[in-house]
Design a protein around this motif. Structure first.
Motif, mmCIF file in Angstrom:
data_model
loop_
_atom_site.group_PDB
_atom_site.id
_atom_site.type_symbol
_atom_site.label_atom_id
_atom_site.label_comp_id
_atom_site.label_asym_id
_atom_site.label_seq_id
_atom_site.Cartn_x
_atom_site.Cartn_y
_atom_site.Cartn_z
ATOM 1 N N LEU A 40 -6.692 -7.715 -4.167
ATOM 2 C CA LEU A 40 -5.600 -6.944 -3.578
ATOM 3 C C LEU A 40 -5.906 -5.451 -3.555
ATOM 4 O O LEU A 40 -5.508 -4.744 -2.632
ATOM 5 C CB LEU A 40 -4.302 -7.178 -4.363
ATOM 6 C CG LEU A 40 -3.474 -8.385 -3.989
ATOM 7 C CD1 LEU A 40 -2.251 -8.488 -4.878
ATOM 8 C CD2 LEU A 40 -3.065 -8.339 -2.545
ATOM 9 N N ALA A 41 -6.603 -4.970 -4.577
ATOM 10 C CA ALA A 41 -6.967 -3.552 -4.611
ATOM 11 C C ALA A 41 -7.890 -3.206 -3.452
ATOM 12 O O ALA A 41 -7.738 -2.144 -2.824
ATOM 13 C CB ALA A 41 -7.638 -3.210 -5.941
ATOM 14 N N ARG A 42 -8.818 -4.084 -3.151
ATOM 15 C CA ARG A 42 -9.719 -3.847 -2.027
ATOM 16 C C ARG A 42 -8.945 -3.822 -0.708
ATOM 17 O O ARG A 42 -9.158 -2.957 0.137
ATOM 18 C CB ARG A 42 -10.803 -4.915 -1.981
ATOM 19 C CG ARG A 42 -11.696 -4.795 -0.751
ATOM 20 C CD ARG A 42 -12.719 -5.869 -0.723
ATOM 21 N NE ARG A 42 -13.873 -5.361 -1.449
ATOM 22 C CZ ARG A 42 -14.941 -6.072 -1.732
ATOM 23 N NH1 ARG A 42 -15.000 -7.333 -1.384
ATOM 24 N NH2 ARG A 42 -15.951 -5.544 -2.359
ATOM 25 N N GLN A 43 -8.028 -4.788 -0.539
ATOM 26 C CA GLN A 43 -7.223 -4.824 0.680
ATOM 27 C C GLN A 43 -6.345 -3.580 0.799
ATOM 28 O O GLN A 43 -6.222 -3.002 1.878
ATOM 29 C CB GLN A 43 -6.336 -6.074 0.690
ATOM 30 C CG GLN A 43 -7.067 -7.364 0.863
ATOM 31 C CD GLN A 43 -6.138 -8.564 0.739
ATOM 32 O OE1 GLN A 43 -4.947 -8.420 0.510
ATOM 33 N NE2 GLN A 43 -6.703 -9.753 0.887
ATOM 34 N N THR A 44 -5.744 -3.172 -0.297
ATOM 35 C CA THR A 44 -4.870 -2.004 -0.292
ATOM 36 C C THR A 44 -5.656 -0.746 0.040
ATOM 37 O O THR A 44 -5.192 0.107 0.807
ATOM 38 C CB THR A 44 -4.173 -1.860 -1.655
ATOM 39 O OG1 THR A 44 -3.498 -3.071 -1.953
ATOM 40 C CG2 THR A 44 -3.187 -0.723 -1.648
ATOM 41 N N HIS A 45 -6.844 -0.628 -0.529
ATOM 42 C CA HIS A 45 -7.682 0.543 -0.248
ATOM 43 C C HIS A 45 -8.038 0.609 1.240
ATOM 44 O O HIS A 45 -7.993 1.682 1.843
ATOM 45 C CB HIS A 45 -8.942 0.506 -1.107
ATOM 46 C CG HIS A 45 -9.818 1.696 -0.914
ATOM 47 N ND1 HIS A 45 -9.458 2.949 -1.323
ATOM 48 C CD2 HIS A 45 -11.032 1.814 -0.342
ATOM 49 C CE1 HIS A 45 -10.426 3.799 -1.003
ATOM 50 N NE2 HIS A 45 -11.389 3.130 -0.412
ATOM 51 N N GLN A 47 -6.286 -0.679 3.713
ATOM 52 C CA GLN A 47 -5.077 -0.344 4.447
ATOM 53 C C GLN A 47 -4.741 1.140 4.316
ATOM 54 O O GLN A 47 -4.320 1.772 5.285
ATOM 55 C CB GLN A 47 -3.895 -1.182 3.947
ATOM 56 C CG GLN A 47 -3.960 -2.617 4.368
ATOM 57 C CD GLN A 47 -2.816 -3.434 3.785
ATOM 58 O OE1 GLN A 47 -2.079 -2.961 2.926
ATOM 59 N NE2 GLN A 47 -2.692 -4.673 4.248
ATOM 60 N N GLN A 48 -4.930 1.696 3.125
ATOM 61 C CA GLN A 48 -4.657 3.121 2.932
ATOM 62 C C GLN A 48 -5.624 3.973 3.745
ATOM 63 O O GLN A 48 -5.234 4.996 4.304
ATOM 64 C CB GLN A 48 -4.754 3.484 1.451
ATOM 65 C CG GLN A 48 -3.588 2.973 0.642
ATOM 66 C CD GLN A 48 -3.771 3.214 -0.838
ATOM 67 O OE1 GLN A 48 -4.891 3.381 -1.328
ATOM 68 N NE2 GLN A 48 -2.668 3.233 -1.569
ATOM 69 N N PHE A 49 -6.857 3.568 3.817
ATOM 70 C CA PHE A 49 -7.844 4.311 4.605
ATOM 71 C C PHE A 49 -7.489 4.254 6.084
ATOM 72 O O PHE A 49 -7.556 5.255 6.797
ATOM 73 C CB PHE A 49 -9.246 3.755 4.369
ATOM 74 C CG PHE A 49 -10.319 4.510 5.097
ATOM 75 C CD1 PHE A 49 -10.733 5.745 4.645
ATOM 76 C CD2 PHE A 49 -10.898 3.983 6.238
ATOM 77 C CE1 PHE A 49 -11.716 6.451 5.316
ATOM 78 C CE2 PHE A 49 -11.880 4.680 6.922
ATOM 79 C CZ PHE A 49 -12.300 5.914 6.461
ATOM 80 N N ALA A 50 -7.095 3.074 6.559
ATOM 81 C CA ALA A 50 -6.738 2.913 7.969
ATOM 82 C C ALA A 50 -5.456 3.666 8.316
ATOM 83 O O ALA A 50 -5.273 4.094 9.460
ATOM 84 C CB ALA A 50 -6.572 1.434 8.306
ATOM 85 N N LEU A 55 -0.098 6.093 3.771
ATOM 86 C CA LEU A 55 0.232 4.984 2.875
ATOM 87 C C LEU A 55 -0.152 5.433 1.467
ATOM 88 O O LEU A 55 -1.326 5.644 1.167
ATOM 89 C CB LEU A 55 -0.537 3.725 3.284
ATOM 90 C CG LEU A 55 -0.088 2.404 2.685
ATOM 91 C CD1 LEU A 55 1.369 2.125 3.031
ATOM 92 C CD2 LEU A 55 -0.954 1.278 3.201
ATOM 93 N N THR A 56 0.838 5.619 0.617
ATOM 94 C CA THR A 56 0.593 6.173 -0.714
ATOM 95 C C THR A 56 0.492 5.056 -1.749
ATOM 96 O O THR A 56 0.679 3.892 -1.443
ATOM 97 C CB THR A 56 1.731 7.130 -1.104
ATOM 98 O OG1 THR A 56 2.953 6.397 -1.132
ATOM 99 C CG2 THR A 56 1.831 8.285 -0.122
#
Length: 103
Positions: A40-45, A47-50, A55-56
Motif C-alpha cells: 500500500l505504501a508503494r501504491q500511495t507513493h 498516487q502522491q507523485f501523480a 495528495l498529502t
C-alpha cells in the motif's frame, strides 16, 4: 484553478498496518500486515507523485513503512531465536549411553 490538497486515505491505512506489524512482529504474525503495508505504501507513493503535491499524507506513509520494516525484523529475530533455541534443546538431549569401560 488549482484543486485543494486532500489527504490520502491509504496513508493512514499504511500507518495502521505498520503499527499492527510492529505489535505482532515478535509473534511472527506481523509479516502479513507488514507486507500489505509495504504494498500500500508503494501504491500511495505513486498516487502522491501523480497528484503533483495535491495528495498529502507522506509522513504517515513514511512512518508506516518504517513500522512495517521493524515488524519484519522482529519476526525474523523471533524465527532466529526459535531456531537457536530448538538447536540448543536438541544438542542438550542425552545421546546413547555407553558402558564406563567402552572407548
Amino acid at each position: 484553478m488549482d484543486p485543494e490538497p486532500a489527504s490520502s486515505t491509504k496513508a493512514r491505512a499504511v500507518f495502521a498496518l505498520g503499527l499492527t506489524a510492529l505489535l505482532t512482529g515478535a509473534l511472527v504474525g506481523g509479516v502479513i500486515p507488514a507486507t500489505v503495508a509495504l504494498v500500500l505504501a508503494r501504491q500511495t507513493h505513486r498516487q502522491q507523485f501523480a497528484a503533483g503535491g495535491y495528495l498529502t499524507g507522506n509522513k504517515w506513509v513514511r512512518r508506516g513503512r518504517k513500522l512495517a520494516w521493524a515488524g519484519i525484523i522482529l519476526a525474523l529475530a523471533a524465527l532466529v531465536l526459535a531456531t537457536i533455541s530448538g538447536l540448543l534443546h536438541v544438542a542438550g538431549a542425552p545421546g546413547q549411553d555407553f558402558d564406563t569401560n567402552t572407548d
